[in-house]
Design a protein around this motif. Structure first.
Motif, mmCIF file in Angstrom:
data_model
loop_
_atom_site.group_PDB
_atom_site.id
_atom_site.type_symbol
_atom_site.label_atom_id
_atom_site.label_comp_id
_atom_site.label_asym_id
_atom_site.label_seq_id
_atom_site.Cartn_x
_atom_site.Cartn_y
_atom_site.Cartn_z
ATOM 1 N N ILE A 138 0.833 -1.200 0.000
ATOM 2 C CA ILE A 138 0.000 0.000 0.000
ATOM 3 C C ILE A 138 0.869 1.251 0.000
ATOM 4 C CG2 ILE A 138 -1.640 1.336 1.391
ATOM 5 C CD1 ILE A 138 -2.957 -1.381 2.093
ATOM 6 N N ALA A 139 1.973 1.228 0.734
ATOM 7 C CA ALA A 139 2.881 2.375 0.758
ATOM 8 C C ALA A 139 3.491 2.618 -0.621
ATOM 9 C CB ALA A 139 3.969 2.165 1.802
ATOM 10 N N VAL A 140 3.864 1.564 -1.317
ATOM 11 C CA VAL A 140 4.428 1.713 -2.660
ATOM 12 C C VAL A 140 3.366 2.236 -3.618
ATOM 13 C CG1 VAL A 140 5.401 0.469 -4.641
ATOM 14 C CG2 VAL A 140 6.241 0.007 -2.334
ATOM 15 N N ILE A 141 2.156 1.695 -3.551
ATOM 16 C CA ILE A 141 1.061 2.162 -4.403
ATOM 17 C C ILE A 141 0.819 3.648 -4.171
ATOM 18 C CG2 ILE A 141 -1.430 1.982 -4.827
ATOM 19 C CD1 ILE A 141 -1.068 -1.077 -4.044
ATOM 20 N N ALA A 142 0.740 4.053 -2.907
ATOM 21 C CA ALA A 142 0.509 5.460 -2.572
ATOM 22 C C ALA A 142 1.680 6.333 -2.996
ATOM 23 C CB ALA A 142 0.244 5.601 -1.075
ATOM 24 N N GLY A 143 2.895 5.862 -2.758
ATOM 25 C CA GLY A 143 4.072 6.652 -3.102
ATOM 26 C C GLY A 143 4.200 6.914 -4.588
ATOM 27 N N VAL A 144 4.012 5.882 -5.389
ATOM 28 C CA VAL A 144 4.120 6.047 -6.842
ATOM 29 C C VAL A 144 2.972 6.920 -7.351
ATOM 30 C CG1 VAL A 144 4.092 4.846 -9.059
ATOM 31 C CG2 VAL A 144 5.373 3.881 -7.153
ATOM 32 N N SER A 145 1.792 6.726 -6.809
ATOM 33 C CA SER A 145 0.640 7.527 -7.236
ATOM 34 C C SER A 145 0.771 8.984 -6.813
ATOM 35 C CB SER A 145 -0.645 6.937 -6.658
ATOM 36 O OG SER A 145 -0.841 5.628 -7.132
ATOM 37 N N ALA A 146 1.420 9.239 -5.690
ATOM 38 C CA ALA A 146 1.621 10.622 -5.229
ATOM 39 C C ALA A 146 2.478 11.411 -6.216
ATOM 40 C CB ALA A 146 2.253 10.629 -3.846
ATOM 41 N N ILE A 147 3.302 10.732 -6.968
ATOM 42 C CA ILE A 147 4.124 11.397 -7.979
ATOM 43 C C ILE A 147 3.225 12.055 -9.025
ATOM 44 C CG2 ILE A 147 5.810 10.997 -9.830
ATOM 45 C CD1 ILE A 147 6.983 8.786 -7.970
ATOM 46 N N ALA A 148 2.072 11.460 -9.300
ATOM 47 C CA ALA A 148 1.120 12.057 -10.237
ATOM 48 C C ALA A 148 0.611 13.400 -9.726
ATOM 49 C CB ALA A 148 -0.057 11.106 -10.484
ATOM 50 N N GLY A 149 0.671 13.625 -8.423
ATOM 51 C CA GLY A 149 0.297 14.918 -7.868
ATOM 52 C C GLY A 149 1.292 15.998 -8.241
ATOM 53 N N SER A 150 2.526 15.617 -8.462
ATOM 54 C CA SER A 150 3.563 16.558 -8.871
ATOM 55 C C SER A 150 3.531 16.760 -10.387
ATOM 56 C CB SER A 150 4.930 16.032 -8.435
ATOM 57 O OG SER A 150 5.972 16.804 -8.955
ATOM 58 N N ARG A 151 3.565 15.671 -11.113
ATOM 59 C CA ARG A 151 3.538 15.693 -12.577
ATOM 60 C C ARG A 151 2.550 14.638 -13.043
ATOM 61 N NH1 ARG A 151 5.426 19.508 -11.535
ATOM 62 N NH2 ARG A 151 7.511 20.332 -11.780
#
Length: 165
Positions: free
Chosen positions: A33-46
């Motif tokens: 879940i942490a990896v899923i959230a972390g990678v998806s949070a990158i979409a918040g930047s770009r």
């Protein structure tokens, strides 16, 4: 539990002839879940960077991410925390979360929900972090944006390629 197995704090302990064997009960669910959230949070930047990192062989996504990185530095581009920016980022985060979740043998729907939420949170965190970084260091916004881009690429590469995670 059955057959001589007991659990304590999410770790199964089973007695064998050689001693006690420890095994995680949930199969690294929290880490996934942490990896899923972390990678998806990158979409918040770009918006396009997260999908480009998930599919590094895609030249189209790589070009889109590079174009977005360039356009972000131009004056007059809207803030990522405006409604239109958040909508596109949450969609990208949901798709990224679903894909990463599926690759980790988890529910795609759960990954999509986590991804959308993480992308929205990531948009706010990176927006204010970039502003604060520029203010503290006196760095011009385009340079602060470049630092942000490098940080997001590194974060995504670590999360997607590190076997320890």
């Amino acid at each position: 539990m059955r057959n001589g197995t007991t659990t304590t704090a999410g770790i199964a302990r089973q007695r064998t002839g050689a001693g006690i064997v420890k095994q995680p009960v949930n199969g690294h669910k929290t880490r996934d879940i942490a990896v899923i959230a972390g990678v998806s949070a990158i979409a918040g930047s770009r918006t396009t960077l997260a999908p480009a990192l998930v599919f590094p062989e895609s030249k189209v996504l790589t070009l889109m991410a590079a174009g977005e990185t360039y356009l972000d530095k131009l004056p007059g581009i809207g803030d990522r925390i405006e409604p239109a920016g958040l909508i596109s980022r949450s969609i990208s985060g949901a798709l990224t979360g679903a894909i990463v979740s599926r690759r980790r043998h988890k529910s795609m729907w759960l990954g999509a929900l986590i991804g959308a939420a993480a992308a929205c949170a990531g948009a706010y965190v990176t927006y204010y972090a970039r502003k604060k970084f520029g203010k503290i260091t006196g760095t011009p916004d385009p340079i602060a944006g470049l630092v942000e881009d490098v940080a997001m690429i590194c974060l995504g590469s670590i999360l997607l390629n590190d076997d320890r995670i």
